[in-house]
Scaffold this motif. Structure first.
Motif, mmCIF file in Angstrom:
data_model
loop_
_atom_site.group_PDB
_atom_site.id
_atom_site.type_symbol
_atom_site.label_atom_id
_atom_site.label_comp_id
_atom_site.label_asym_id
_atom_site.label_seq_id
_atom_site.Cartn_x
_atom_site.Cartn_y
_atom_site.Cartn_z
ATOM 1 N N GLY A 1 0.797 -1.297 0.477
ATOM 2 C CA GLY A 1 0.059 -0.437 0.218
ATOM 3 C C GLY A 1 0.790 1.212 -0.141
ATOM 4 N N GLU B 1 -1.187 6.121 3.816
ATOM 5 C CA GLU B 1 -1.789 7.178 4.433
ATOM 6 C C GLU B 1 -1.852 8.255 4.803
ATOM 7 O OE1 GLU B 1 -3.897 8.279 7.233
ATOM 8 O OE2 GLU B 1 -5.871 7.998 5.816
ATOM 9 N N TRP C 1 -2.388 -3.309 2.746
ATOM 10 C CA TRP C 1 -3.486 -2.897 2.491
ATOM 11 C C TRP C 1 -3.857 -1.835 3.635
ATOM 12 C CZ3 TRP C 1 -7.573 -7.060 0.646
ATOM 13 C CH2 TRP C 1 -8.209 -6.630 -0.491
ATOM 14 N N SER D 1 -1.634 0.523 4.504
ATOM 15 C CA SER D 1 -1.032 1.870 4.245
ATOM 16 C C SER D 1 -0.764 2.523 5.525
ATOM 17 C CB SER D 1 -2.388 2.670 2.922
ATOM 18 O OG SER D 1 -2.796 2.086 2.357
ATOM 19 N N LEU E 1 -9.209 6.910 9.264
ATOM 20 C CA LEU E 1 -10.834 5.725 8.060
ATOM 21 C C LEU E 1 -12.164 5.652 8.878
ATOM 22 C CD1 LEU E 1 -7.858 3.385 6.554
ATOM 23 C CD2 LEU E 1 -9.267 5.654 5.668
ATOM 24 N N LEU F 1 -11.894 1.242 1.526
ATOM 25 C CA LEU F 1 -11.007 1.620 1.023
ATOM 26 C C LEU F 1 -10.444 -0.143 0.350
ATOM 27 C CD1 LEU F 1 -7.283 1.842 -0.042
ATOM 28 C CD2 LEU F 1 -7.500 1.453 3.029
ATOM 29 N N ARG G 1 -12.626 -0.207 -3.018
ATOM 30 C CA ARG G 1 -12.922 0.164 -3.882
ATOM 31 C C ARG G 1 -11.244 -0.771 -4.637
ATOM 32 N NH1 ARG G 1 -12.178 4.418 -1.042
ATOM 33 N NH2 ARG G 1 -9.475 4.428 -1.231
ATOM 34 N N THR G 2 -10.441 -0.333 -3.871
ATOM 35 C CA THR G 2 -8.646 -1.207 -4.358
ATOM 36 C C THR G 2 -9.819 -2.256 -5.369
ATOM 37 O OG1 THR G 2 -8.892 -2.115 -1.998
ATOM 38 C CG2 THR G 2 -7.214 -0.550 -3.360
ATOM 39 N N SER H 1 -3.372 -1.821 -3.909
ATOM 40 C CA SER H 1 -3.531 -2.023 -2.616
ATOM 41 C C SER H 1 -3.008 -0.230 -1.786
ATOM 42 C CB SER H 1 -2.121 -2.071 -2.071
ATOM 43 O OG SER H 1 -2.050 -3.924 -2.665
ATOM 44 N N ASP H 2 -2.949 0.115 -3.452
ATOM 45 C CA ASP H 2 -2.641 1.828 -2.838
ATOM 46 C C ASP H 2 -4.259 3.097 -2.700
ATOM 47 O OD1 ASP H 2 -1.588 4.828 -2.110
ATOM 48 O OD2 ASP H 2 -0.203 4.700 -3.919
ATOM 49 N N ALA H 3 -3.953 3.226 -1.151
ATOM 50 C CA ALA H 3 -5.518 4.243 -1.034
ATOM 51 C C ALA H 3 -5.171 5.353 -1.836
ATOM 52 C CB ALA H 3 -5.667 4.280 -0.066
#
Length: 469
Positions: free
Chosen positions: A98, A101, A305, A307, A364, A372, A375-376, A444-446
């Motif tokens: 990730g 964050e 995940w 992050s 979060l 998160l 969405r990924t 995996s990146d927000a």
């Protein structure tokens, strides 16, 4: 000047100068970090050959005399920053890593100045560790009585859970590892799936289990264990390792079909869930890890995940006495509580990893964490669909956030991956799946957006087309 007993007034000019220097360095480092983040979008995701070659500036002998700290910081920025892989700007798709964050990154900067030893002796580190561990157990819908601990990554988390399981099984058989060691102990049977991750195998070896003791169970087309092929004759000396989130496909083992029988017969089940365990935090995806809560121990990462900055693994054990049996230490000068981090893991001294995860989860919230994850996973499906539409071969159905794709034969696939790295638009790594070389894409990146996915797909197809002429 009148001072209170708690005030420390530095009248020594040299002491005051050191304090000013420290503050100035911290401020400059934060400024340079901000500049790095601001310019990340203008760098290739993987550094250029020239940037990598420039790292030779660091390859010197140990200097005879110290150098000015501001000069060193400038050198790190000048030669180090261009040679980084840009993991925080939405187009890095390698190693299930990730990004960071923002709240966790900011907390890491402050926590670095605090420099607290979470092993014990720091009130703020102890409180945030305890709170965050409880939040993690809650977010993953694991038994509320379970105990969690931070450590250096999933390899260490797996090792900790395996040792806890090993010692618990032997204790039930009347053998104390603390008193008698493992030499001469009753032999344990170890069962894993064919797709077991390398970190789990390394942890098994470190815990004293050699290849000759490990039984492998066949897996299906997604990489999950075939429940029908799982041995039905496990016993009270059996240690089973299952997986939440195959590193290539994202698939999870059939926990509900395997775990109850193993535990009913007295065995121990440990789940390697480095990234896939976080699917439990999503109402829409929780079914993919249904039954995982039935295990005895679990390993996961916050630096994937969730992050948070590297490194941050988490081990969770159902019964606290099993973790304490394996990990608690003692010394006449140590008077920390039984649940202090030093008594829940391999390390005594350790950085306060829980601070960053506390910041990430607090920022979060339960709904943001679920969003998160969902969405990924949606972006991974978007990428797989677009690559397939472009003529590439998606080698396995998308389960979570992993995409396996081939661009023709092995030579063409490897050449496409190399061309993508040189292109700089995005980065994804290589793997082998069912005997075939493939590109493995981990979303995996927000920070990743639909535009990032589309740009990455366009770059992959463009690089592939360039090879075909």
């Amino acid at each position: 000047m009148t001072t209170t007993p708690l005030e420390r007034v530095h009248t020594n000019p040299a002491t005051r100068a050191r304090t000013r220097e420290r503050i100035g360095l911290i401020t400059e480092a934060a400024r340079r970090a901000g500049s790095y983040a601001a310019n990340a979008a203008h760098r290739p995701v993987f550094p250029s050959p020239d940037a990598v070659a420039a790292l030779d500036a660091f390859r010197t002998g140990l200097p005879e005399h110290g150098r000015e700290p501001h000069e060193l910081l400038a050198e790190l920025d000048a030669f180090g920053s261009p040679a980084t892989t840009v993991v925080n700007d939405g187009r890095y798709f390698g190693f299930v890593t990730g990004g960071t964050e923002p709240a966790a990154q900011a907390a890491a900067i402050l926590a670095g100045a605090w420099d607290q030893n979470a092993g014990g002796g720091s009130p703020v580190a102890s409180v945030l560790d305890a709170v965050t561990c409880s939040w993690v157990v809650d977010a993953l819908h694991l038994p509320p009585t379970a105990i969690a601990a931070f450590n250096g990554g999933a390899t260490v988390a797996n090792l900790t859970g395996i040792i806890a399981g090993r010692d618990a099984l032997l204790a039930r058989a009347g053998w104390s590892v603390a008193e008698r060691g493992i030499q001469g102990a009753p032999a344990l049977r170890v069962i894993v799936g064919e797709e077991v991750h390398a970190s789990a195998l390394k942890a098994l070896r470190l815990a004293g289990f050699g290849e000759a003791q490990i039984e492998r169970v066949p897996t299906d087309a997604t990489g999950a264990i075939d429940a029908d092929a799982f041995p039905a004759d496990t016993d009270a000396l059996t240690l089973v390792l299952l997986q939440a989130g195959n590193v290539n496909t994202g698939a999870s083992d059939p926990f509900s079909a395997i775990i109850p029988g193993v535990r009913d017969r007295g065995g121990w089940v440990h789940v390697d869930g480095a990234f896939g365990l976080w699917a439990a935090a999503s109402p829409a995806l929780r079914h993919q890890v249904s039954g995982v809560e039935l295990a005895d121990s679990w390993a996961t990462d916050a630096h994937k995940w969730l992050s948070v900055p590297y490194d941050s693994g988490i081990v969770i054990v159902r019964a606290r006495e099993d973790l304490h049996r394996a990990m608690a230490g003692d010394a006449p000068y140590i008077t920390f509580a039984a649940d202090a981090p030093m008594n829940k893991g391999i390390q005594i001294s350790q950085r306060a990893r829980g601070i960053e995860t506390w910041a990430a989860l607090a920022a979060l919230g339960r709904d943001g964490l679920a969003a998160l994850i969902e969405r990924t996973c949606s972006q991974a499906r978007r990428m797989a669909d677009a690559l397939a539409a472009g003529g590439a071969e998606v080698l396995a159905p998308v389960q979570l956030n992993q995409v396996l794709v081939a661009f023709g034969d092995e030579e063409s696939t490897l050449a496409t991956i190399a061309a993508l790295e040189a292109d700089g638009t995005a980065w994804a790594g290589t793997t082998v799946w069912k005997g075939r070389r493939a590109m493995r894409v981990s979303v995996s990146d927000a920070a990743t957006t639909a535009d990032d996915v589309d740009a990455a797909v366009a770059a992959m197809l463009r690089c592939w087309a360039g090879l075909r002429g």
